[in-house]
Write a protein that holds these residues in place. Structure first.
Motif, mmCIF file in Angstrom:
data_model
loop_
_atom_site.group_PDB
_atom_site.id
_atom_site.type_symbol
_atom_site.label_atom_id
_atom_site.label_comp_id
_atom_site.label_asym_id
_atom_site.label_seq_id
_atom_site.Cartn_x
_atom_site.Cartn_y
_atom_site.Cartn_z
ATOM 1 N N GLN A 1 -1.467 17.133 9.871
ATOM 2 C CA GLN A 1 -2.069 15.960 9.012
ATOM 3 C C GLN A 1 -1.957 14.766 9.996
ATOM 4 O O GLN A 1 -0.931 14.455 10.726
ATOM 5 N N LEU A 2 -3.168 13.855 10.050
ATOM 6 C CA LEU A 2 -3.203 13.079 11.055
ATOM 7 C C LEU A 2 -3.031 11.666 10.018
ATOM 8 O O LEU A 2 -3.816 11.561 9.073
ATOM 9 N N VAL A 3 -2.201 10.749 10.318
ATOM 10 C CA VAL A 3 -2.007 9.441 9.631
ATOM 11 C C VAL A 3 -2.331 8.196 10.374
ATOM 12 O O VAL A 3 -1.317 8.016 11.388
ATOM 13 N N GLU A 4 -3.296 7.508 10.129
ATOM 14 C CA GLU A 4 -3.536 6.179 10.904
ATOM 15 C C GLU A 4 -2.859 5.271 10.360
ATOM 16 O O GLU A 4 -2.680 5.085 9.104
ATOM 17 N N SER A 5 -2.559 4.090 11.278
ATOM 18 C CA SER A 5 -2.146 2.802 10.632
ATOM 19 C C SER A 5 -2.274 1.680 11.856
ATOM 20 O O SER A 5 -2.707 1.925 12.729
ATOM 21 N N GLY A 6 -2.027 0.609 11.390
ATOM 22 C CA GLY A 6 -2.198 -0.509 12.301
ATOM 23 C C GLY A 6 -3.515 -1.540 12.165
ATOM 24 O O GLY A 6 -3.475 -2.268 12.975
ATOM 25 N N GLY A 7 -4.530 -1.010 11.260
ATOM 26 C CA GLY A 7 -5.687 -1.627 11.115
ATOM 27 C C GLY A 7 -5.352 -2.984 10.565
ATOM 28 O O GLY A 7 -4.114 -3.401 10.094
ATOM 29 N N GLY A 8 -6.236 -3.957 10.559
ATOM 30 C CA GLY A 8 -6.241 -5.407 9.978
ATOM 31 C C GLY A 8 -7.357 -6.281 10.284
ATOM 32 O O GLY A 8 -8.515 -5.840 10.830
ATOM 33 N N SER A 9 -7.083 -7.510 10.093
ATOM 34 C CA SER A 9 -8.225 -8.573 10.497
ATOM 35 C C SER A 9 -7.653 -9.335 11.558
ATOM 36 O O SER A 9 -6.399 -9.596 11.818
ATOM 37 N N VAL A 10 -8.626 -9.549 12.434
ATOM 38 C CA VAL A 10 -8.271 -10.373 13.650
ATOM 39 C C VAL A 10 -9.625 -11.225 14.135
ATOM 40 O O VAL A 10 -10.657 -10.673 13.795
ATOM 41 N N GLN A 11 -9.172 -12.239 14.876
ATOM 42 C CA GLN A 11 -10.189 -12.921 15.332
ATOM 43 C C GLN A 11 -10.610 -12.559 16.665
ATOM 44 O O GLN A 11 -10.128 -11.659 17.327
ATOM 45 N N ALA A 12 -12.006 -12.795 16.805
ATOM 46 C CA ALA A 12 -12.732 -12.340 18.270
ATOM 47 C C ALA A 12 -11.911 -12.664 19.268
ATOM 48 O O ALA A 12 -11.260 -13.859 19.288
ATOM 49 N N GLY A 13 -11.451 -11.843 20.132
ATOM 50 C CA GLY A 13 -10.587 -11.999 21.433
ATOM 51 C C GLY A 13 -9.183 -11.725 21.201
ATOM 52 O O GLY A 13 -8.420 -11.527 21.904
ATOM 53 N N GLY A 14 -8.926 -11.360 19.969
ATOM 54 C CA GLY A 14 -7.618 -10.856 19.654
ATOM 55 C C GLY A 14 -7.395 -9.322 19.965
ATOM 56 O O GLY A 14 -8.124 -8.699 20.516
ATOM 57 N N SER A 15 -6.072 -8.872 19.561
ATOM 58 C CA SER A 15 -5.720 -7.462 19.826
ATOM 59 C C SER A 15 -5.124 -6.957 18.641
ATOM 60 O O SER A 15 -4.445 -7.566 17.990
ATOM 61 N N LEU A 16 -5.350 -5.574 18.679
ATOM 62 C CA LEU A 16 -4.639 -4.639 17.690
ATOM 63 C C LEU A 16 -4.184 -3.319 18.272
ATOM 64 O O LEU A 16 -4.785 -2.976 19.301
ATOM 65 N N THR A 17 -3.103 -2.989 17.749
ATOM 66 C CA THR A 17 -2.729 -1.215 18.347
ATOM 67 C C THR A 17 -2.783 -0.468 17.054
ATOM 68 O O THR A 17 -2.281 -0.879 15.892
ATOM 69 N N LEU A 18 -3.503 0.348 17.157
ATOM 70 C CA LEU A 18 -3.623 1.489 16.060
ATOM 71 C C LEU A 18 -2.763 2.754 16.231
ATOM 72 O O LEU A 18 -2.769 3.224 17.702
ATOM 73 N N SER A 19 -2.181 3.361 15.278
ATOM 74 C CA SER A 19 -1.359 4.362 15.565
ATOM 75 C C SER A 19 -1.760 5.546 14.703
ATOM 76 O O SER A 19 -2.450 5.515 13.616
ATOM 77 N N CYS A 20 -1.605 6.859 15.333
ATOM 78 C CA CYS A 20 -2.047 8.037 14.882
ATOM 79 C C CYS A 20 -0.796 9.077 14.918
ATOM 80 O O CYS A 20 -0.475 9.414 16.107
ATOM 81 N N ALA A 21 -0.359 9.221 13.752
ATOM 82 C CA ALA A 21 0.939 9.923 13.579
ATOM 83 C C ALA A 21 0.420 11.536 13.433
ATOM 84 O O ALA A 21 -0.146 11.659 12.231
ATOM 85 N N PHE A 22 1.079 12.402 14.019
ATOM 86 C CA PHE A 22 0.490 13.852 13.644
ATOM 87 C C PHE A 22 1.585 14.592 13.083
ATOM 88 O O PHE A 22 2.510 14.820 13.922
ATOM 89 N N SER A 23 1.584 14.676 11.808
ATOM 90 C CA SER A 23 2.897 15.495 11.155
ATOM 91 C C SER A 23 2.539 16.973 11.290
ATOM 92 O O SER A 23 1.666 17.317 11.184
ATOM 93 N N GLY A 24 3.833 17.498 11.645
ATOM 94 C CA GLY A 24 3.905 19.022 11.531
ATOM 95 C C GLY A 24 3.341 19.474 12.877
ATOM 96 O O GLY A 24 3.305 20.649 12.908
ATOM 97 N N ASN A 25 2.907 18.845 13.613
ATOM 98 C CA ASN A 25 2.436 19.068 15.015
ATOM 99 C C ASN A 25 3.006 18.464 16.073
ATOM 100 O O ASN A 25 3.350 17.097 15.770
ATOM 101 N N SER A 26 2.867 18.720 17.515
ATOM 102 C CA SER A 26 3.361 18.151 18.412
ATOM 103 C C SER A 26 1.875 17.757 19.097
ATOM 104 O O SER A 26 0.907 18.623 19.064
ATOM 105 N N VAL A 27 1.844 16.600 19.472
ATOM 106 C CA VAL A 27 0.398 16.032 20.250
ATOM 107 C C VAL A 27 0.162 16.632 21.585
ATOM 108 O O VAL A 27 -1.060 16.715 21.987
ATOM 109 N N GLY A 28 1.219 17.346 22.002
ATOM 110 C CA GLY A 28 1.187 17.884 23.290
ATOM 111 C C GLY A 28 0.005 19.138 23.385
ATOM 112 O O GLY A 28 -0.327 19.930 22.169
ATOM 113 N N SER A 29 -0.784 19.193 24.212
ATOM 114 C CA SER A 29 -1.961 20.181 24.244
ATOM 115 C C SER A 29 -2.989 20.055 23.508
ATOM 116 O O SER A 29 -3.863 20.764 23.309
ATOM 117 N N TYR A 30 -3.237 18.780 22.496
ATOM 118 C CA TYR A 30 -4.117 18.620 21.890
ATOM 119 C C TYR A 30 -5.227 17.555 22.901
ATOM 120 O O TYR A 30 -4.559 16.803 23.366
#
Length: 126
Positions: A1-30
């Motif tokens: 299962q993949l779960v994203e987070s970190g979205g939101g509202s930001v002004q132009a020129g700003g920054s955001l970091t989105l996260s994707c957690a991979f439950s039940g699996n290792s992200v290795g080799s994907y």
């Protein structure tokens, strides 16, 4: 299962970091990827990332130099770091994972290359 987070509202020129957690699996080799879908548009690729080699491939040239993907193997999480955001970057951002890790880069440019999908996280740039 993949779960994203970190979205939101930001002004132009700003920054955001989105996260994707991979439950039940290792992200290795994907092959991990981020896609996005603006309102009224189809879902399109942003970039993919082969975790074993930390190899980044841009699916959308408009984000080159502004977006990057990184991983934290201990947390089974990949990140999409977005800098200098523009209003056209707004949309629902999805994380995806392909089991055939070596089938990444230019070989994995469409949705059919990916086996697992998250539900998305909204990014709004004004």
């Amino acid at each position: 299962q993949l779960v994203e987070s970190g979205g939101g509202s930001v002004q132009a020129g700003g920054s955001l970091t989105l996260s994707c957690a991979f439950s039940g699996n290792s992200v290795g080799s994907y092959c991990m990827a981020w896609f996005r879908q603006a309102t009224g548009n189809r879902r399109e690729g942003v970039a993919n990332f082969y975790t074993d080699y930390e190899s980044l491939y841009y699916l959308d040239d408009s984000v080159r130099g502004r977006f990057t993907i990184s991983q934290d193997n201990d947390k089974n999480t990949v990140y999409l770091q977005m800098n200098n955001l523009k209003p056209e970057d707004s949309g629902l951002y999805y994380c995806a994972a392909g089991r055939r890790g070596g089938y990444c880069g230019h070989r994995a440019t469409t949705e059919t290359a990916f086996d697992y999908w998250g539900r998305g996280t909204q990014v709004t740039v004004s």
